[in-house]
Design a protein around this motif. Structure first.
Motif, PDB file in Angstrom:
ATOM      1  N   VAL A 175       0.834  -1.205   0.000  1.00 19.10           N
ATOM      2  CA  VAL A 175       0.000   0.000   0.000  1.00 19.10           C
ATOM      3  C   VAL A 175       0.869   1.255   0.000  1.00 19.10           C
ATOM      4  O   VAL A 175       0.608   2.220  -0.720  1.00 19.10           O
ATOM      5  N   VAL A 176       1.945   1.236   0.854  1.00 18.26           N
ATOM      6  CA  VAL A 176       2.844   2.384   0.911  1.00 18.26           C
ATOM      7  C   VAL A 176       3.494   2.629  -0.441  1.00 18.26           C
ATOM      8  O   VAL A 176       3.578   3.775  -0.914  1.00 18.26           O
ATOM      9  N   VAL A 177       3.969   1.560  -1.066  1.00 17.68           N
ATOM     10  CA  VAL A 177       4.614   1.692  -2.375  1.00 17.68           C
ATOM     11  C   VAL A 177       3.625   2.234  -3.410  1.00 17.68           C
ATOM     12  O   VAL A 177       3.959   3.096  -4.223  1.00 17.68           O
ATOM     13  N   MET A 178       2.383   1.728  -3.359  1.00 12.39           N
ATOM     14  CA  MET A 178       1.370   2.206  -4.298  1.00 12.39           C
ATOM     15  C   MET A 178       1.071   3.687  -4.082  1.00 12.39           C
ATOM     16  O   MET A 178       0.940   4.462  -5.035  1.00 12.39           O
ATOM     17  N   LEU A 179       0.981   4.100  -2.808  1.00 17.33           N
ATOM     18  CA  LEU A 179       0.732   5.514  -2.515  1.00 17.33           C
ATOM     19  C   LEU A 179       1.878   6.388  -3.014  1.00 17.33           C
ATOM     20  O   LEU A 179       1.660   7.484  -3.549  1.00 17.33           O
ATOM     21  N   LEU A 180       3.110   5.884  -2.814  1.00 12.06           N
ATOM     22  CA  LEU A 180       4.260   6.637  -3.300  1.00 12.06           C
ATOM     23  C   LEU A 180       4.232   6.749  -4.818  1.00 12.06           C
ATOM     24  O   LEU A 180       4.548   7.813  -5.385  1.00 12.06           O
ATOM     25  N   ILE A 206       1.538   6.634  -6.699  1.00 16.29           N
ATOM     26  CA  ILE A 206       0.442   7.542  -7.049  1.00 16.29           C
ATOM     27  C   ILE A 206       0.868   8.998  -6.875  1.00 16.29           C
ATOM     28  O   ILE A 206       0.582   9.866  -7.703  1.00 16.29           O
ATOM     29  N   LYS A 207       1.566   9.256  -5.766  1.00 10.45           N
ATOM     30  CA  LYS A 207       2.043  10.613  -5.509  1.00 10.45           C
ATOM     31  C   LYS A 207       3.021  11.054  -6.594  1.00 10.45           C
ATOM     32  O   LYS A 207       2.986  12.190  -7.071  1.00 10.45           O
ATOM     33  N   LEU A 255       3.156   9.876  -9.632  1.00 11.73           N
ATOM     34  CA  LEU A 255       2.403  10.061 -10.867  1.00 11.73           C
ATOM     35  C   LEU A 255       1.656  11.392 -10.844  1.00 11.73           C
ATOM     36  O   LEU A 255       1.577  12.094 -11.860  1.00 11.73           O
ATOM     37  N   SER A 256       1.122  11.740  -9.683  1.00 12.06           N
ATOM     38  CA  SER A 256       0.404  13.012  -9.544  1.00 12.06           C
ATOM     39  C   SER A 256       1.331  14.188  -9.793  1.00 12.06           C
ATOM     40  O   SER A 256       0.997  15.138 -10.500  1.00 12.06           O
ATOM     41  N   HIS A 257       2.532  14.127  -9.197  1.00 10.61           N
ATOM     42  CA  HIS A 257       3.511  15.193  -9.418  1.00 10.61           C
ATOM     43  C   HIS A 257       3.894  15.292 -10.886  1.00 10.61           C
ATOM     44  O   HIS A 257       4.051  16.388 -11.435  1.00 10.61           O
ATOM     45  N   SER A 258       4.042  14.119 -11.515  1.00 15.66           N
ATOM     46  CA  SER A 258       4.415  14.107 -12.938  1.00 15.66           C
ATOM     47  C   SER A 258       3.305  14.719 -13.781  1.00 15.66           C
ATOM     48  O   SER A 258       3.561  15.485 -14.717  1.00 15.66           O
ATOM     49  N   THR A 259       2.055  14.413 -13.428  1.00 20.67           N
ATOM     50  CA  THR A 259       0.918  14.950 -14.179  1.00 20.67           C
ATOM     51  C   THR A 259       0.837  16.467 -14.033  1.00 20.67           C
ATOM     52  O   THR A 259       0.612  17.200 -15.000  1.00 20.67           O
ATOM     53  N   LYS A 260       1.021  16.928 -12.791  1.00 20.64           N
ATOM     54  CA  LYS A 260       0.983  18.365 -12.559  1.00 20.64           C
ATOM     55  C   LYS A 260       2.093  19.078 -13.338  1.00 20.64           C
ATOM     56  O   LYS A 260       1.903  20.172 -13.878  1.00 20.64           O
ATOM     57  N   ARG A 261       3.271  18.460 -13.362  1.00 19.09           N
ATOM     58  CA  ARG A 261       4.384  19.056 -14.074  1.00 19.09           C
ATOM     59  C   ARG A 261       4.074  19.154 -15.572  1.00 19.09           C
ATOM     60  O   ARG A 261       4.366  20.165 -16.226  1.00 19.09           O
ATOM     61  N   MET A 262       3.435  18.113 -16.110  1.00 23.88           N
ATOM     62  CA  MET A 262       3.072  18.135 -17.525  1.00 23.88           C
ATOM     63  C   MET A 262       2.027  19.212 -17.803  1.00 23.88           C
ATOM     64  O   MET A 262       2.079  19.889 -18.825  1.00 23.88           O
ATOM     65  N   GLU A 263       1.081  19.386 -16.846  1.00 25.71           N
ATOM     66  CA  GLU A 263       0.066  20.413 -17.038  1.00 25.71           C
ATOM     67  C   GLU A 263       0.688  21.804 -17.008  1.00 25.71           C
ATOM     68  O   GLU A 263       0.307  22.694 -17.781  1.00 25.71           O
ATOM     69  N   VAL A 264       1.639  22.014 -16.118  1.00 24.94           N
ATOM     70  CA  VAL A 264       2.314  23.319 -16.040  1.00 24.94           C
ATOM     71  C   VAL A 264       3.073  23.598 -17.333  1.00 24.94           C
ATOM     72  O   VAL A 264       3.022  24.703 -17.882  1.00 24.94           O
ATOM     73  N   GLU A 265       3.774  22.579 -17.816  1.00 19.86           N
ATOM     74  CA  GLU A 265       4.523  22.763 -19.063  1.00 19.86           C
ATOM     75  C   GLU A 265       3.589  23.048 -20.236  1.00 19.86           C
ATOM     76  O   GLU A 265       3.874  23.887 -21.095  1.00 19.86           O
TER      77      GLU A 265
END
Length: 280
Positions: free
Chosen positions: A227-232, A234-235, A237-247
């Motif tokens: 679960v911890v690994v999955m949460l990490l 997901i986090k 992936l979320s950061h990567s998605t946000k970075r792509m949206e900013v770019e």
């Protein structure tokens, strides 16, 4: 991350082994706590005790088995005195004395021994000698006598053995004299060997995820780690998605500016003359 998971699994596995070796008894009403160097063979893993110290539960009684005789019931265990008080389920202590061979076990008699000889006689000796009732019959009479006793012709020598007490009607119950002590150095494997073997077994078990999964505690820890690994992930992936949206947003902001520059360029570029110049 793999190293962290391995360390966590090792810690939980060690804790699970510690719990599995906690003092145990054969029944709720029993006050005989089984702990190291003993173990209950049917309920505890091998690493909980030393070789030769296996105990058993039979009909809610704690027993120890000796190949030379059979089962003896444990009345009490004193870990401070290193003493086992035993009962003979056949109710014949002198049959135990006659047959019990402790030479290949970690046990020895708790009391000081003296050599006596067992005689089997076709007729009774004088009244000053008392036959052992549980070993005697209608046509044979068994006696325990001093080694200096001169054997009559109607008797045959059965065995000379070191025992705690000779026969007495006052000491003829199934408990008197059945006290044993133990020596862990006589065990087939020492504590250090036991520890080394346990570590080696652990190393092998870590290679077998199926064995680890059978342990509930480990299954819970593995689930938690998953679960911890999955949460990490997901986090991340979320950061990567946000970075792509900013770019992407930055790119979108650049497009109007580029269009404006191109528009200015088009305005400044000289237009084609609709009227062609005449040649001279």
């Amino acid at each position: 991350m793999d190293t962290l998971i391995f360390i966590l699994i090792l810690h939980v596995k060690a804790q699970a082994h510690t719990n599995s070796c906690s003092p145990i008894n054969c029944s709720n009403g029993s006050d005989i706590n089984i702990q190291f160097p003993f173990r209950l063979q049917e309920f505890q893993p091998q690493h909980c005790g030393l070789s030769g110290f296996d105990l058993h539960c039979k009909q809610n009684k704690t027993t120890v088995h000796f190949p030379s005789y059979g089962d003896l019931v444990i009345k009490s265990i004193s870990y401070d005195l290193k003493k086992l008080d035993l009962l003979d389920p056949k109710n014949c202590v002198h049959q135990v004395f006659l047959n019990l061979n402790l030479s290949h076990t970690p046990f020895s008699y708790y009391y000081i021994l003296k050599e006596y000889q067992y005689l089997n006689c076709s007729a009774q000796l004088s009244a000053s000698f008392l036959q052992v009732p549980c070993l005697s019959g209608f046509k044979h009479h068994v006696y325990v006598v001093e080694t200096s006793f001169v054997m009559p012709d109607f008797c045959s020598h059965v065995k000379t053995v070191g025992i705690p007490f000779s026969y007495s009607p006052f000491l003829s119950d199934n408990t008197f004299g059945l006290g044993l002590t133990w020596n862990m150095e006589k065990s087939q494997d020492s504590i250090a060997t036991k520890f080394t073997t346990s570590v080696q077994q652990e190393a092998g078990q870590f290679k077998k995820l199926s064995d680890i999964a059978n342990d509930k505690a480990l299954a819970c820890i593995i689930l938690f780690i998953f679960v911890v690994v999955m949460l990490l992930n997901i986090k991340k992936l979320s950061h990567s998605t946000k970075r792509m949206e900013v770019e992407k947003e930055k790119e979108n902001q650049k497009e109007p500016h580029t269009a404006a520059i191109l528009g200015d360029y088009e305005a400044l570029k000289p237009k084609d003359n609709p009227w062609p110049m005449s040649r001279c």
